[in-house]
Design an enzyme around this catalytic site. Structure first.
Site, PDB file in Angstrom:
ATOM      1  N   GLY A  88      -4.468 -15.824  -5.023  1.00 37.66           N
ATOM      2  CA  GLY A  88      -5.449 -16.211  -6.045  1.00 37.66           C
ATOM      3  C   GLY A  88      -6.847 -15.847  -5.562  1.00 37.66           C
ATOM      4  O   GLY A  88      -7.829 -16.500  -5.908  1.00 37.66           O
ATOM      5  N   ALA A  89      -6.920 -14.786  -4.748  1.00 38.39           N
ATOM      6  CA  ALA A  89      -8.183 -14.463  -4.079  1.00 38.39           C
ATOM      7  C   ALA A  89      -9.256 -13.951  -5.025  1.00 38.39           C
ATOM      8  O   ALA A  89     -10.433 -13.923  -4.652  1.00 38.39           O
ATOM      9  CB  ALA A  89      -7.930 -13.445  -2.983  1.00 38.39           C
ATOM     10  N   GLY A 131      -9.831 -15.390  -7.815  1.00 37.06           N
ATOM     11  CA  GLY A 131     -10.108 -16.520  -8.720  1.00 37.06           C
ATOM     12  C   GLY A 131     -11.320 -17.343  -8.307  1.00 37.06           C
ATOM     13  O   GLY A 131     -11.943 -17.132  -7.263  1.00 37.06           O
ATOM     14  N   ARG A 143      -3.829 -10.340  -8.253  1.00 38.16           N
ATOM     15  CA  ARG A 143      -3.413  -9.227  -9.113  1.00 38.16           C
ATOM     16  C   ARG A 143      -4.440  -8.100  -9.174  1.00 38.16           C
ATOM     17  O   ARG A 143      -4.079  -6.938  -9.267  1.00 38.16           O
ATOM     18  CB  ARG A 143      -3.163  -9.744 -10.533  1.00 38.16           C
ATOM     19  N   LYS A 146      -3.755 -29.037  -5.993  1.00 41.56           N
ATOM     20  CA  LYS A 146      -3.318 -29.869  -7.096  1.00 41.56           C
ATOM     21  C   LYS A 146      -3.445 -29.101  -8.410  1.00 41.56           C
ATOM     22  O   LYS A 146      -4.234 -28.148  -8.439  1.00 41.56           O
ATOM     23  CB  LYS A 146      -4.121 -31.173  -7.138  1.00 41.56           C
ATOM     24  N   HIS A 206      -8.675 -32.953  -2.406  1.00 35.98           N
ATOM     25  CA  HIS A 206      -9.970 -32.810  -1.741  1.00 35.98           C
ATOM     26  C   HIS A 206     -10.720 -34.142  -1.637  1.00 35.98           C
ATOM     27  O   HIS A 206     -11.578 -34.303  -0.782  1.00 35.98           O
ATOM     28  CB  HIS A 206     -10.824 -31.714  -2.402  1.00 35.98           C
ATOM     29  N   HIS A 229      -6.444 -38.127  -7.256  1.00 31.59           N
ATOM     30  CA  HIS A 229      -7.624 -38.721  -6.613  1.00 31.59           C
ATOM     31  C   HIS A 229      -7.726 -40.240  -6.817  1.00 31.59           C
ATOM     32  O   HIS A 229      -7.953 -40.988  -5.869  1.00 31.59           O
ATOM     33  CB  HIS A 229      -8.919 -38.106  -7.161  1.00 31.59           C
TER      34      HIS A 229
HETATM   35  C1  BG6 Z   1     -10.810 -31.867  -9.574  1.00 36.63           C
HETATM   36  C2  BG6 Z   1     -10.562 -31.928 -11.054  1.00 36.63           C
HETATM   37  O1  BG6 Z   1      -9.654 -32.161  -8.871  1.00 36.63           O
HETATM   38  O2  BG6 Z   1     -11.817 -32.818  -9.256  1.00 36.63           O
HETATM   39  C3  BG6 Z   1     -11.832 -31.633 -11.815  1.00 36.63           C
HETATM   40  O3  BG6 Z   1      -9.574 -30.954 -11.387  1.00 36.63           O
HETATM   41  C4  BG6 Z   1     -12.931 -32.560 -11.388  1.00 36.63           C
HETATM   42  O4  BG6 Z   1     -11.620 -31.752 -13.218  1.00 36.63           O
HETATM   43  C5  BG6 Z   1     -13.059 -32.567  -9.879  1.00 36.63           C
HETATM   44  O5  BG6 Z   1     -14.125 -32.105 -11.974  1.00 36.63           O
HETATM   45  C6  BG6 Z   1     -14.025 -33.638  -9.419  1.00 36.63           C
HETATM   46  O6  BG6 Z   1     -14.249 -33.491  -8.053  1.00 36.63           O
HETATM   47  P1  BG6 Z   1     -15.584 -34.004  -7.392  1.00 36.63           P
HETATM   48  O7  BG6 Z   1     -15.399 -33.764  -5.928  1.00 36.63           O
HETATM   49  O8  BG6 Z   1     -16.706 -33.192  -7.986  1.00 36.63           O
HETATM   50  O9  BG6 Z   1     -15.708 -35.447  -7.741  1.00 36.63           O
END
Ligand code: BG6
Length: 524
Positions: free
Chosen positions: A44-45, A47, A78, A182, A212, A274
């Site tokens: 996905g480089a 992207g 791709r 995710k 993240h 999250h």
């Molecule tokens: C992502 C979601 O995982 O987290 C996004 O897919 C969202 O829709 C984002 O905007 C929010 O992350 P953060 O670190 O900006 O709060």
């Protein structure tokens, strides 16, 4: 382009590393230990994620001396790009970042390569493997390999299977790890199917399911606050806590991600991962040792204790919303249904407030309110422990029956703070109370460099540290919890009625405040 050999670069990085450690207070906390030489392959480089997050994170690690002495990055996607075209795209993306030093770019870029690849073409993975071996010999990286799947979710499985079939999951010459972004599946069945495809070729220990949020400094600190301080644990339970609120509000809309978001909605996009991870960090028991499996065991126990939703009475526990036209940060914002790629009659929720109970000894009867939405008034990520009021209002005749309860707020964004509200007496003859805040700011007195979420996640993966990544059993527990809700909300006849409108730039639909039943609003 620099003509330095990997060895020449290695000695330069060593010197940089020493300088960093001597100069900056706290820098010794930055790194866990030396990272073994390795190759990082990014699928996905071409992207968005690669340009916005992954390569900038790797560059930051490089400039701070955090990458291994010998490394290479091989982008695969791709688009038919050459190495140089890929480098110049990445240069633009990386140097667009505020405060990034362009100085080391050429050296870093010498380790960047690109290989065009059709995701469902098995032969391309064999070609990739051959190229990888050649580059590994050139850069002297040995056998360590990270495969990062930064591709659209519906391609994870294809890439994983083809990698495996091409023999790239084997660990004969060194370790091999695969990072999966995710969302991991869109329900329990698809999460299991994806896992089966992965584990047919990779062991569970090789799979790094990224979230993240877990890699944010302030989120990592939740367990430290709880378990490295003796004073919080005794009150961290149903006897003292009235409720917990966790909010992640955004001002951004769906941006250019409608293709994904239309099918995901806020529950899959933010809650399944999250939000439930944040909840587990507040609710989990102390692990016997701070080690990946023990910490993840404790999280799974929390997920397993979620009280299933009463589907006959879902409205008492869930409010879903969708943004309409409004104003965000002083700018007019279109309704969700008018965003590019969104169906004009879309029923995808962009906001949710969910009330969850954790049925165990510690948390019995304590509601956890989780809120997340797009196009809200401000971007705030915060967890708040709302304590109970004092048991006896001994100053009732002067102050009335209620004294404002204490609140412990853990700010993740924009404030990276911990604050505790307490009651104090105003100076003077009359008995008057006021609420004041004891505040700790993460930036206070700490100048050393910090790791951003993606930097930490990638670094941990290279180090083989899995504490910040999802384990499959936890992931499945969360899908099991949400699946019935998703099914009901997506198939019921009154789907449209369930979706409450809210103006872009507001705090969500009024029904959300009603569900809080007079408690402070999570974003207040
Ligand atoms: C992502 C979601 O995982 O987290 C996004 O897919 C969202 O829709 C984002 O905007 C929010 O992350 P953060 O670190 O900006 O709060």
């Amino acid at each position: 382009m620099s003509s330095k050999t990997p060895e020449e670069r290695e000695s330069q990085v060593e010197v940089q590393g020493e300088a960093v450690n001597e100069e900056r207070d706290g820098a010794s906390c930055l790194w866990l230990g030396p990272v073994e030489p390795c190759a990082i392959v990014i699928f996905g480089a071409s992207g968005d994620l690669t340009a916005r997050k992954l390569v900038p994170a790797l560059y930051n690690l490089y400039t701070q001396g955090g990458l291994p002495r010998r490394f290479l990055i091989l982008g695969a996607a791709r688009s038919g790009l050459s190495d140089d075209e890929f480098r110049s795209r990445m240069k633009k993306a990386v140097l667009a970042g505020e405060g990034r030093d362009p100085g080391p770019w050429e050296e870093f870029a010498a380790c960047l390569h690109y290989q065009p690849l059709t995701y469902d073409e098995p032969g391309d993975y064999t070609t990739l493997g051959v190229r990888l071996e050649r580059l590994e010999a050139l850069h002297g990286t040995g056998g360590g390999r990270v495969f990062n799947l930064a591709v659209p979710p519906d391609i994870y499985q294809t890439v994983a299977v083809n990698l495996g079939r091409a023999g790239l999951g084997r660990q004969e010459r060194g370790w091999t790890r695969v990072v999966v972004e995710k969302p991991f599946g869109r329900d329990l069945a698809s999460a299991r199917a994806l896992n089966q495809a992965l584990t047919a070729h990779f062991d569970e220990e090789q799979v790094y399911r990224i979230d993240h949020y877990l890699a944010k400094e302030t989120v990592q600190n939740i367990l430290m606050l709880r378990f490295a301080n003796a004073i919080f644990e005794p009150v961290w339970n149903r006897n003292y806590v009235d409720h917990v609120s966790i909010v992640s509000s955004e001002t951004l809309g769906v941006e250019h991600r409608a293709g994904y978001y239309e099918r995901a909605g806020v529950l899959r996009d933010m809650f399944q991962n999250h939000m439930l991870q944040l909840l587990s960090l507040v609710a989990q028991e102390p692990p016997s040792i701070f080690e990946a499996e023990r910490v993840r065991d404790e999280k799974v126990k929390v997920f397993r204790s979620f009280r299933p939703f009463d589907l006959d009475n879902l409205d008492a526990n869930l409010v879903l919303g969708q943004y309409g036209q409004g104003t965000v940060n002083g700018q007019p914002a279109p309704p969700y249904r008018a965003e590019a790629g969104v169906a004009p009659d879309s029923l995808t929720p962009t906001f949710a407030l969910m009330k969850i109970f954790v049925d165990n000894w510690r948390w019995q009867g304590v509601p956890f309110f989780l809120v997340s939405g797009k196009r809200m008034r401000s971007k705030i990520t915060r967890l708040v422990i709302h304590f109970k009021e004092v048991p006896h209002a001994l100053m009732r005749q002067v102050l009335g029956d209620h004294i404002t309860a204490n609140r412990l707020a853990l700010g993740i964004h924009p404030d990276e703070t911990i604050s505790l509200t307490i009651q104090t007496k105003n100076p003077g003859a009359r008995l008057c109370l006021r609420t004041v805040r004891m505040l700790f700011d993460y930036h206070q007195g700490y100048e050393a460099p910090r790791l951003e979420a993606y930097e930490k996640a990638l670094l941990d993966c290279m180090l083989g540290e899995r504490i910040l990544f999802w384990r499959q059993d936890g992931l499945e527990m969360c899908w099991s919890f949400l699946d019935p809700v998703l099914n009901l909300c997506e198939t019921c006849g009154n789907r449209a009625e369930r979706l409450k409108p809210y103006p872009a730039g507001s705090w969500g639909p009024p029904e959300a405040a009603a569900l809080m039943r007079g408690r402070p609003l999570p974003w207040a």
